[in-house]
Design an enzyme around this catalytic site. Structure first.
Site, PDB file in Angstrom:
ATOM      1  N   GLY A  12       0.827  -1.207   0.000  1.00  0.00           N
ATOM      2  CA  GLY A  12       0.000   0.000   0.000  1.00  0.00           C
ATOM      3  C   GLY A  12       0.857   1.252   0.000  1.00  0.00           C
ATOM      4  CE1 TYR A 152      -9.098  -0.322   8.507  1.00  0.00           C
ATOM      5  CE2 TYR A 152      -9.929   0.643  10.543  1.00  0.00           C
ATOM      6  CZ  TYR A 152      -8.939   0.531   9.588  1.00  0.00           C
ATOM      7  OH  TYR A 152      -7.783   1.272   9.709  1.00  0.00           O
TER       8      TYR A 152
END
Ligand code: NAD
Length: 246
Positions: A12, A152
């Site tokens: 990422g 999440y």
């Protein structure tokens, strides 16, 4: 310098915190592989770093992609020494409306990814007798906060557990595994996704009255990635402005 030409893979790394981590590792003397779904953006960051930086397309949901990245780094730079599991994705969703498919999708990006990467690189690091793994968790995973999605939060809680599981397994082989758990960060994505008045209220609720400095998180990654960090393993650095203390 901390890096001393060691090789770090950051997932990422095309933008946000991951980009900053890659930049700070590079500045500290690491050779850096910027792995992201968005190859164009990762390539731009790698180009701006110049020597000792490369971009590669990698989907953290794919074990084969991690294996291919490991092979590429073996050929290019003699193998990786440091893995930073940074890629992640939160999704605002009402708790009772999250579908099974959506739950699985968020867990795949945020948790299963860390499991796959630690399996692949953990084994390679153990075989070499050295390695540093840093997992980026989240305050939501410690407090059960649902503002960024229950899936999440649950996934990030799992990241903290996997950090300990892999730390225990790999400790005798010179490989450390640690986590950093940030609160809300002063990053573009936070300003873009949270309305200004809500963000002001969030900031006011933080004891230090400011969003987290992503540069400081990146410096903490460099510290945990350094060769001298061998006695820290299975740890979690809570960097949240005092929102959660234990
Ligand atoms: N932003 C915050 O306030 C905050 C707070 C706590 C924790 N975190 C954590 O920090 C990390 C980075 O967050 P950010 O705010 O910089 O996020 P971001 O959305 O700005 O960047 C995430 C990067 O991950 C990449 N990515 C997404 N899915 C991927 C996949 N399947 N494979 C490979 N790459 C993929 C994206 O292309 C992007 O470049 C995440 O793990 C996040 O959960 C962020």
């Amino acid at each position: 310098m901390a890096g001393n030409d060691k090789v770090a893979l950051v997932t990422g790394a095309a933008r946000g915190l991951g980009e900053l981590v890659a930049r700070r590792l590079h500045a500290a003397g690491f050779r850096v592989a910027l792995a992201d779904l968005d190859l164009d953006a990762a390539s731009k960051v790698a180009e701006s770093l110049g020597e000792n930086a490369l971009a590669l397309r990698l989907d953290v949901r794919s074990k084969a992609d991690f294996e291919a990245a490991g092979k590429l780094l073996e050929e290019r730079w003699g193998g990786a020494d440091v893995l930073v599991n940074n890629a992640g994705q939160s999704r605002v969703a009402a708790l009772m409306e999250i579908s099974p498919e959506e739950f699985d999708a968020v867990v795949a990006v945020n948790l299963r990814s860390v499991f796959l990467a630690c399996q692949v690189f953990g084994q390679a690091f153990a075989a070499r007798g050295f390695g540093r793994i840093v997992n980026i968790a989240s305050l939501a995973g410690q407090t059960g906060g649902t503002a960024t999605g229950a899936h999440y939060a649950a996934a990030k809680g799992g990241v903290l557990t996997l950090t300990k599981v892999f730390a225990r397994e790999l400790a005798p082989h010179g490989v450390t595994v640690n986590a950093i758990s940030p609160g809300p960060l002063d990053l573009p994505i936070v300003h873009e996704s949270v309305p200004a008045d809500k963000l002001a209220a969030i900031t006011q609720a933080i004891p230090v009255r400011s969003l987290g400095d992503p540069g400081f998180i990146a410096d903490a990654v460099v510290l945990l990635a350094s060769s001298g960090a061998g006695s820290a393993t299975g740890a979690c650095l809570d960097i949240n402005g005092g929102l959660f203390m234990r």
